[in-house]
Write a protein that holds these residues in place. Structure first.
Motif, PDB file in Angstrom:
ATOM      1  N   TYR A  50       0.845  -1.186   0.000  1.00  0.00           N
ATOM      2  CA  TYR A  50       0.000   0.000   0.000  1.00  0.00           C
ATOM      3  C   TYR A  50       0.886   1.244   0.000  1.00  0.00           C
ATOM      4  O   TYR A  50       1.115   1.856   1.033  1.00  0.00           O
ATOM      5  CB  TYR A  50      -0.916  -0.005   1.224  1.00  0.00           C
ATOM      6  CG  TYR A  50      -1.746  -1.250   1.329  1.00  0.00           C
ATOM      7  CD1 TYR A  50      -2.831  -1.446   0.502  1.00  0.00           C
ATOM      8  CD2 TYR A  50      -1.421  -2.251   2.249  1.00  0.00           C
ATOM      9  CE1 TYR A  50      -3.598  -2.589   0.587  1.00  0.00           C
ATOM     10  CE2 TYR A  50      -2.183  -3.402   2.343  1.00  0.00           C
ATOM     11  CZ  TYR A  50      -3.268  -3.567   1.516  1.00  0.00           C
ATOM     12  OH  TYR A  50      -4.023  -4.703   1.595  1.00  0.00           O
ATOM     13  N   PRO A  51       1.414   1.648  -1.184  1.00  0.00           N
ATOM     14  CA  PRO A  51       2.371   2.759  -1.217  1.00  0.00           C
ATOM     15  C   PRO A  51       1.766   4.076  -0.755  1.00  0.00           C
ATOM     16  O   PRO A  51       2.451   4.897  -0.134  1.00  0.00           O
ATOM     17  CB  PRO A  51       2.787   2.811  -2.692  1.00  0.00           C
ATOM     18  CG  PRO A  51       1.695   2.134  -3.439  1.00  0.00           C
ATOM     19  CD  PRO A  51       1.152   1.093  -2.511  1.00  0.00           C
ATOM     20  N   GLN A  52       0.491   4.309  -1.059  1.00  0.00           N
ATOM     21  CA  GLN A  52      -0.104   5.589  -0.644  1.00  0.00           C
ATOM     22  C   GLN A  52      -0.102   5.742   0.865  1.00  0.00           C
ATOM     23  O   GLN A  52       0.145   6.836   1.397  1.00  0.00           O
ATOM     24  CB  GLN A  52      -1.526   5.684  -1.185  1.00  0.00           C
ATOM     25  CG  GLN A  52      -1.571   5.912  -2.705  1.00  0.00           C
ATOM     26  CD  GLN A  52      -2.977   5.994  -3.208  1.00  0.00           C
ATOM     27  OE1 GLN A  52      -3.919   5.544  -2.551  1.00  0.00           O
ATOM     28  NE2 GLN A  52      -3.154   6.581  -4.372  1.00  0.00           N
ATOM     29  N   VAL A  53      -0.405   4.636   1.593  1.00  0.00           N
ATOM     30  CA  VAL A  53      -0.424   4.692   3.055  1.00  0.00           C
ATOM     31  C   VAL A  53       0.965   4.991   3.587  1.00  0.00           C
ATOM     32  O   VAL A  53       1.149   5.841   4.483  1.00  0.00           O
ATOM     33  CB  VAL A  53      -0.950   3.357   3.632  1.00  0.00           C
ATOM     34  CG1 VAL A  53      -0.860   3.368   5.156  1.00  0.00           C
ATOM     35  CG2 VAL A  53      -2.385   3.126   3.173  1.00  0.00           C
ATOM     36  N   ASP A  54       1.996   4.308   3.049  1.00  0.00           N
ATOM     37  CA  ASP A  54       3.360   4.532   3.527  1.00  0.00           C
ATOM     38  C   ASP A  54       3.823   5.950   3.211  1.00  0.00           C
ATOM     39  O   ASP A  54       4.489   6.595   4.021  1.00  0.00           O
ATOM     40  CB  ASP A  54       4.316   3.518   2.894  1.00  0.00           C
ATOM     41  CG  ASP A  54       4.316   2.198   3.650  1.00  0.00           C
ATOM     42  OD1 ASP A  54       4.199   2.230   4.883  1.00  0.00           O
ATOM     43  OD2 ASP A  54       4.417   1.146   3.018  1.00  0.00           O
ATOM     44  N   MET A  55       3.504   6.437   2.000  1.00  0.00           N
ATOM     45  CA  MET A  55       3.922   7.791   1.644  1.00  0.00           C
ATOM     46  C   MET A  55       3.257   8.823   2.547  1.00  0.00           C
ATOM     47  O   MET A  55       3.890   9.781   3.001  1.00  0.00           O
ATOM     48  CB  MET A  55       3.607   8.065   0.176  1.00  0.00           C
ATOM     49  CG  MET A  55       4.523   7.351  -0.801  1.00  0.00           C
ATOM     50  SD  MET A  55       4.256   7.851  -2.503  1.00  0.00           S
ATOM     51  CE  MET A  55       2.642   7.134  -2.830  1.00  0.00           C
ATOM     52  N   LEU A 280       8.893   1.433  -0.249  1.00  0.00           N
ATOM     53  CA  LEU A 280       8.710   1.969  -1.597  1.00  0.00           C
ATOM     54  C   LEU A 280       9.618   1.280  -2.596  1.00  0.00           C
ATOM     55  O   LEU A 280       9.199   0.964  -3.715  1.00  0.00           O
ATOM     56  CB  LEU A 280       8.988   3.477  -1.586  1.00  0.00           C
ATOM     57  CG  LEU A 280       7.969   4.369  -0.890  1.00  0.00           C
ATOM     58  CD1 LEU A 280       8.401   5.833  -0.977  1.00  0.00           C
ATOM     59  CD2 LEU A 280       6.584   4.201  -1.500  1.00  0.00           C
ATOM     60  N   ALA A 281      10.874   1.039  -2.209  1.00  0.00           N
ATOM     61  CA  ALA A 281      11.790   0.375  -3.123  1.00  0.00           C
ATOM     62  C   ALA A 281      11.312  -1.032  -3.462  1.00  0.00           C
ATOM     63  O   ALA A 281      11.413  -1.480  -4.612  1.00  0.00           O
ATOM     64  CB  ALA A 281      13.188   0.326  -2.506  1.00  0.00           C
ATOM     65  N   SER A 282      10.772  -1.732  -2.484  1.00  0.00           N
ATOM     66  CA  SER A 282      10.227  -3.068  -2.743  1.00  0.00           C
ATOM     67  C   SER A 282       9.072  -2.990  -3.734  1.00  0.00           C
ATOM     68  O   SER A 282       8.946  -3.826  -4.638  1.00  0.00           O
ATOM     69  CB  SER A 282       9.750  -3.699  -1.438  1.00  0.00           C
ATOM     70  OG  SER A 282      10.811  -3.831  -0.523  1.00  0.00           O
TER      71      SER A 282
END
Length: 335
Positions: A50-55, A280-282
């Protein structure tokens, strides 16, 4: 799979509801070390990160710590992460993850020690957490849950009922850890099956730590900053953190800013950024593999003759079947 969303999210939910959210992490220890034969693994259909959550959570931490704009923070983090992922590939990602994991564990352990020490250890947390209500609290909304220190909660009144924790989360964890493209890609990149199995077992042990490094410090944050982290009315929350829906998500940043000296604050900023960039890199590496295999190959087809044969392989079998039936089965006529 630890990202900035874990630091902000687990600490925030721990501040709001207690230790039960740590069951999400503990439920993942067993599936991550299942001895699945490699030849029986299905091809993972997609990535479930879930990239949006992490960002968002990483940018939220940066805004609290440095006062930077949310969108500028996200853009900078995306750019730096994409740069070393694209230029270094999966190998650079692996080595970066190793360093980032060490930074995450060391830094989070330091903050957990400061947070639990400030509330009198685990016993002090048990005594003070039920009393951590904001000054203007009225009604149950501002009070901590009475079952805050219960991992297995009642099926009718618990926010995370024990049947869901024991049965439901086990299914979700097996699905994620055994079939998600991000996880499986790492395993397929291992030098040998022995290395892959050992890595999965290490991950299973590491997933025990978030309860102590994130959830309990989040509960301590509510004890130390009840008027902010435990705010119960929209006006009070808006003044405390700029959100009318609640301020539990700022529990971890408030611990960093309120307890640590300047040097250690920098360390914790590095911890959260390392967690964010690792996730993100993953996602970038996984998405790149999916794009290459599922999209790019279709946009850039193979040689012309191979393309013709591929089309023929779709059209020929039904026509050939009708022809052979007509030749060898007398009952098959033109209609």
């Amino acid at each position: 799979n630890i990202g900035s969303g874990h630091f902000v999210g687990l600490a925030g939910t721990g501040a709001a509801g207690g230790i039960a959210v740590g069951g999400f992490e503990w439920s993942q220890s067993l599936p991550s070390s299942l001895p699945v034969p490699s030849r029986s693994l299905p091809v993972p259909p997609s990535t479930n990160q879930y990239p949006q959550v992490d960002m968002y959570s990483g940018a939220l931490f940066i805004r609290e710590a440095l006062g930077w704009d949310l969108y500028a923070s996200v853009g900078a983090l995306l750019g730096v992460t994409a740069l070393y992922t694209v230029t270094g590939g999966l190998t650079a990602l692996m080595f970066a993850d190793l360093v980032q994991t060490l930074i995450i564990i060391a830094g989070a352990s330091v903050l957990a020690g400061y947070a639990l020490g400030a509330v009198g250890g685990y016993q002090g947390l048990q005594e003070r957490y039920p009393l951590a209500t904001p000054p203007n609290a009225s009604g149950p909304c501002g009070r901590p849950r009475p079952d805050a220190f219960h991992l297995l909660r009642a099926p009718d009144t618990g926010d995370l009922p024990w049947p869901g924790l024991v049965l439901g989360l086990g299914i979700i964890s097996a699905w994620y850890w055994c079939t998600d493209q991000v996880i499986v890609q790492r395993c397929l990149a291992g030098r040998s099956l022995t290395h892959v199995r050992a890595g999965c077992v290490v991950c299973g042990y590491l997933k025990v730590l978030p309860m102590f490094l994130m959830v309990l410090p989040g509960m301590a944050a509510r004890v130390l900053f009840p008027d902010v982290v435990g705010c119960a009315d929209p006006q009070g929350c808006s003044r405390a953190c700029g959100s009318t829906l609640g301020c539990s998500n700022v529990a971890y940043p408030r611990l960093v800013l309120g307890l640590l000296p300047h040097g250690l604050r920098g360390l914790m900023l590095a911890v959260v950024l390392a967690a964010l960039m690792s996730s993100l890199a993953s996602i970038f590496a996984s998405s790149g593999a999916l794009f290459t295999l599922d999209v790019y190959r279709k946009l850039r087809p193979t040689q012309l003759f191979d393309y013709m044969q591929a089309l023929a392989s779709y059209l020929a079998p039904p026509v050939a079947a009708v022809f052979f039936l007509a030749v060898f089965v007398p009952r098959v006529n033109e209609p």
